[in-house]
Design a protein around this motif. Sequence first.
Motif, PDB file in Angstrom:
ATOM      1  N   ASP A 132       0.812  -1.221   0.000  1.00  0.00           N
ATOM      2  CA  ASP A 132       0.000   0.000   0.000  1.00  0.00           C
ATOM      3  C   ASP A 132       0.849   1.277   0.000  1.00  0.00           C
ATOM      4  OD1 ASP A 132      -2.336  -1.553   0.141  1.00  0.00           O
ATOM      5  OD2 ASP A 132      -2.149  -1.716   2.326  1.00  0.00           O
ATOM      6  N   LEU A 133       2.157   1.118   0.174  1.00  0.00           N
ATOM      7  CA  LEU A 133       3.044   2.294   0.151  1.00  0.00           C
ATOM      8  C   LEU A 133       3.214   2.719  -1.301  1.00  0.00           C
ATOM      9  CD1 LEU A 133       5.799   0.932   2.578  1.00  0.00           C
ATOM     10  CD2 LEU A 133       3.999   2.565   3.170  1.00  0.00           C
ATOM     11  N   LYS A 134       2.896   3.979  -1.597  1.00  0.00           N
ATOM     12  CA  LYS A 134       2.879   4.392  -3.000  1.00  0.00           C
ATOM     13  C   LYS A 134       4.010   5.350  -3.381  1.00  0.00           C
ATOM     14  CE  LYS A 134      -0.868   2.079  -3.919  1.00  0.00           C
ATOM     15  NZ  LYS A 134      -0.579   0.663  -4.140  1.00  0.00           N
ATOM     16  N   MET A 135       4.532   6.092  -2.396  1.00  0.00           N
ATOM     17  CA  MET A 135       5.572   7.083  -2.711  1.00  0.00           C
ATOM     18  C   MET A 135       6.896   6.372  -3.004  1.00  0.00           C
ATOM     19  SD  MET A 135       4.629  10.462  -1.834  1.00  0.00           S
ATOM     20  CE  MET A 135       5.981  11.242  -0.940  1.00  0.00           C
ATOM     21  N   PRO A 136       7.806   7.033  -3.746  1.00  0.00           N
ATOM     22  CA  PRO A 136       9.131   6.441  -3.964  1.00  0.00           C
ATOM     23  C   PRO A 136       9.895   6.282  -2.649  1.00  0.00           C
ATOM     24  CG  PRO A 136       9.004   8.673  -4.905  1.00  0.00           C
ATOM     25  CD  PRO A 136       7.646   8.348  -4.388  1.00  0.00           C
TER      26      PRO A 136
ATOM     27  N   ARG B 252       7.706   8.227   2.075  1.00  0.00           N
ATOM     28  CA  ARG B 252       7.010   6.996   1.695  1.00  0.00           C
ATOM     29  C   ARG B 252       6.275   6.409   2.912  1.00  0.00           C
ATOM     30  NH1 ARG B 252       7.038   2.706  -1.890  1.00  0.00           N
ATOM     31  NH2 ARG B 252       7.404   0.627  -1.104  1.00  0.00           N
ATOM     32  N   TYR B 253       6.842   6.705   4.097  1.00  0.00           N
ATOM     33  CA  TYR B 253       6.317   6.125   5.337  1.00  0.00           C
ATOM     34  C   TYR B 253       5.503   7.156   6.134  1.00  0.00           C
ATOM     35  CZ  TYR B 253       9.946   3.168   3.573  1.00  0.00           C
ATOM     36  OH  TYR B 253      10.718   2.416   2.722  1.00  0.00           O
ATOM     37  N   ALA B 254       4.880   8.092   5.421  1.00  0.00           N
ATOM     38  CA  ALA B 254       4.145   9.188   6.075  1.00  0.00           C
ATOM     39  C   ALA B 254       3.095   8.659   7.050  1.00  0.00           C
ATOM     40  CB  ALA B 254       3.495  10.073   5.025  1.00  0.00           C
ATOM     41  N   ALA B 255       2.545   7.488   6.759  1.00  0.00           N
ATOM     42  CA  ALA B 255       1.513   6.922   7.638  1.00  0.00           C
ATOM     43  C   ALA B 255       2.066   6.597   9.023  1.00  0.00           C
ATOM     44  CB  ALA B 255       0.923   5.663   7.008  1.00  0.00           C
ATOM     45  N   LEU B 256       3.402   6.472   9.136  1.00  0.00           N
ATOM     46  CA  LEU B 256       4.035   6.179  10.428  1.00  0.00           C
ATOM     47  C   LEU B 256       4.764   7.398  10.990  1.00  0.00           C
ATOM     48  CD1 LEU B 256       5.035   2.923   8.865  1.00  0.00           C
ATOM     49  CD2 LEU B 256       4.449   2.813  11.286  1.00  0.00           C
ATOM     50  N   MET B 257       4.488   8.557  10.425  1.00  0.00           N
ATOM     51  CA  MET B 257       5.180   9.791  10.851  1.00  0.00           C
ATOM     52  C   MET B 257       4.188  10.746  11.519  1.00  0.00           C
ATOM     53  SD  MET B 257       8.334   9.462  10.037  1.00  0.00           S
ATOM     54  CE  MET B 257       9.164   8.098   9.208  1.00  0.00           C
ATOM     55  N   PRO B 258       4.666  11.490  12.559  1.00  0.00           N
ATOM     56  CA  PRO B 258       3.746  12.317  13.350  1.00  0.00           C
ATOM     57  C   PRO B 258       3.550  13.748  12.828  1.00  0.00           C
ATOM     58  CG  PRO B 258       5.884  12.272  14.386  1.00  0.00           C
ATOM     59  CD  PRO B 258       6.008  11.447  13.141  1.00  0.00           C
ATOM     60  N   VAL B 259       3.812  14.003  11.559  1.00  0.00           N
ATOM     61  CA  VAL B 259       3.532  15.342  11.008  1.00  0.00           C
ATOM     62  C   VAL B 259       2.791  15.210   9.676  1.00  0.00           C
ATOM     63  CG1 VAL B 259       5.395  16.630  12.150  1.00  0.00           C
ATOM     64  CG2 VAL B 259       5.843  15.464  10.008  1.00  0.00           C
ATOM     65  N   ASP B 260       2.162  16.313   9.275  1.00  0.00           N
ATOM     66  CA  ASP B 260       1.314  16.326   8.085  1.00  0.00           C
ATOM     67  C   ASP B 260       2.175  16.388   6.812  1.00  0.00           C
ATOM     68  OD1 ASP B 260      -0.450  16.869   6.075  1.00  0.00           O
ATOM     69  OD2 ASP B 260      -1.443  18.552   7.089  1.00  0.00           O
ATOM     70  N   ALA B 261       2.108  15.331   6.015  1.00  0.00           N
ATOM     71  CA  ALA B 261       2.959  15.245   4.818  1.00  0.00           C
ATOM     72  C   ALA B 261       2.656  16.358   3.818  1.00  0.00           C
ATOM     73  CB  ALA B 261       2.774  13.881   4.155  1.00  0.00           C
ATOM     74  N   SER B 262       1.420  16.853   3.813  1.00  0.00           N
ATOM     75  CA  SER B 262       1.070  17.874   2.817  1.00  0.00           C
ATOM     76  C   SER B 262       1.727  19.221   3.140  1.00  0.00           C
ATOM     77  CB  SER B 262      -0.449  18.031   2.726  1.00  0.00           C
ATOM     78  OG  SER B 262      -0.922  18.667   3.896  1.00  0.00           O
ATOM     79  N   LYS B 263       2.234  19.357   4.375  1.00  0.00           N
ATOM     80  CA  LYS B 263       2.901  20.624   4.742  1.00  0.00           C
ATOM     81  C   LYS B 263       4.389  20.395   4.995  1.00  0.00           C
ATOM     82  CE  LYS B 263      -1.214  22.608   6.790  1.00  0.00           C
ATOM     83  NZ  LYS B 263      -2.002  22.200   7.926  1.00  0.00           N
TER      84      LYS B 263
END
Length: 404
Positions: free
Chosen positions: A46-50, A55-66
């Motif tokens: 399900d990981l889509k980013m390179p 790529r592991y934004a789902a396990l990171m505590p900040v907003d990937a869009s910012k």
Amino acid sequence: MADHRVLCWDCGKDVENPYADVCPSCGGLLTIKINLEPLKAMKPKDLKMPLGVWRYAALMPVDASKRISIQEGGTPLYRCDALGKEIGVENTWVKYEGANPTGSFKDRGMTIGVSRAAEIGAKIVGCASTGNTSASLAAYAAKAGMKCAVFLPSGKVAAGKLAQAVFFGAKVISVDGNFDDALKIARDLSEERSLYLLNSINPYRPEGQKSVLFEIMDQLAFDVPDRIILPVGNAANIWAVYKAIIELEEIGWIDKIPMLTGIQAEGSMPVTRAFESKSSDFTAEENPETVATAIRIGNPVSGRKALKAIYGTGGYSVSVTDDEILSAQKLLGRKEGVGVEPASAASVAGAKKLREMGVIDKNERVVCICTGNALKDPDIMISSCEPPIRCSKDLSEIKRILSL
Ligand code: F0G
């Protein structure tokens, strides 16, 4: 972004103050608890980013869009057969963190840390550093449009790192003292909120550094290696790797735990000494000294967490001498064409030593994390190798020198 809480690693209380670097109640170390429940339905496919931190934004505590990003991570994992043969461990890989944007693994933590700084509206960021953290923070602060102050132990920072910090526009303060003294200054300023502290005592930093483990697993198709070896200085990186392992195990992506093995320099080895005496806490060392200036730290802030990482994985810790470090650095360069700075070569020196001691089995699958680029410290490369041969423009003289 992962649902998460900041809490005290020692007493478990939630911590609300975004500028706190230790627990306001008990003075303990902070950590971030990621809510892993929603992730249990997710699979690696399900990981889509390179490949890279985000790529592991789902396990990171900040907003990937910012995010404040310079495309960190996504570094090579080299299969090193020639090196493996030399050190007696056939299945050796090197994770080459020198390929990060500022040339060290610090960029992984800094993209998350500076994104967090932006989230809380910080205008000035700062850190103490043996060099790489300051180089990385200076770059990310530039990208984020923030002011940056870095505190360095005077005369003990490698040329490449110092050059980066001044080049990216940080205010560079050279402190008469060692890293531990410089960190005290940075923490005092952070406590009075004069700056947002981005040393690895900041719990957001290790969150980004977890990504090195996620990438290694991705690159090995989740076939978990037996052992991961890394240098230990202020001791947060080995903790970050441990945290990443535990999280992957909990969401069911791995079913085995690699033995985390921390290497220190002989002149600066509080964590190794604690391991040798089977202790879960360390005693600070007064005057650390080593050619591997990146890990010249006597009072590692995350030392207790590092020991937890080692004991919790059935790992190990050993020290290596400066000579062993420089030999390993050269061996990696000359057998594999991979240039790493001395602190990073400690992991390879440690692998060799532990094989000789019989701690590492010859059939083990071992990943050495090499944390920084050789160009960080050009002086050490020049002084530890044969000097250039000065000669005239005369072709016959050159042929004689080259035995042609
Ligand atoms: N390798 C390199 C190249 C480093 O720069 C550092 C730490 C380490 C290993 C150790 O990592 O501290 O998480 O155990 N450098 C910090 C700095 C201290 O200021 O750049 P650790």
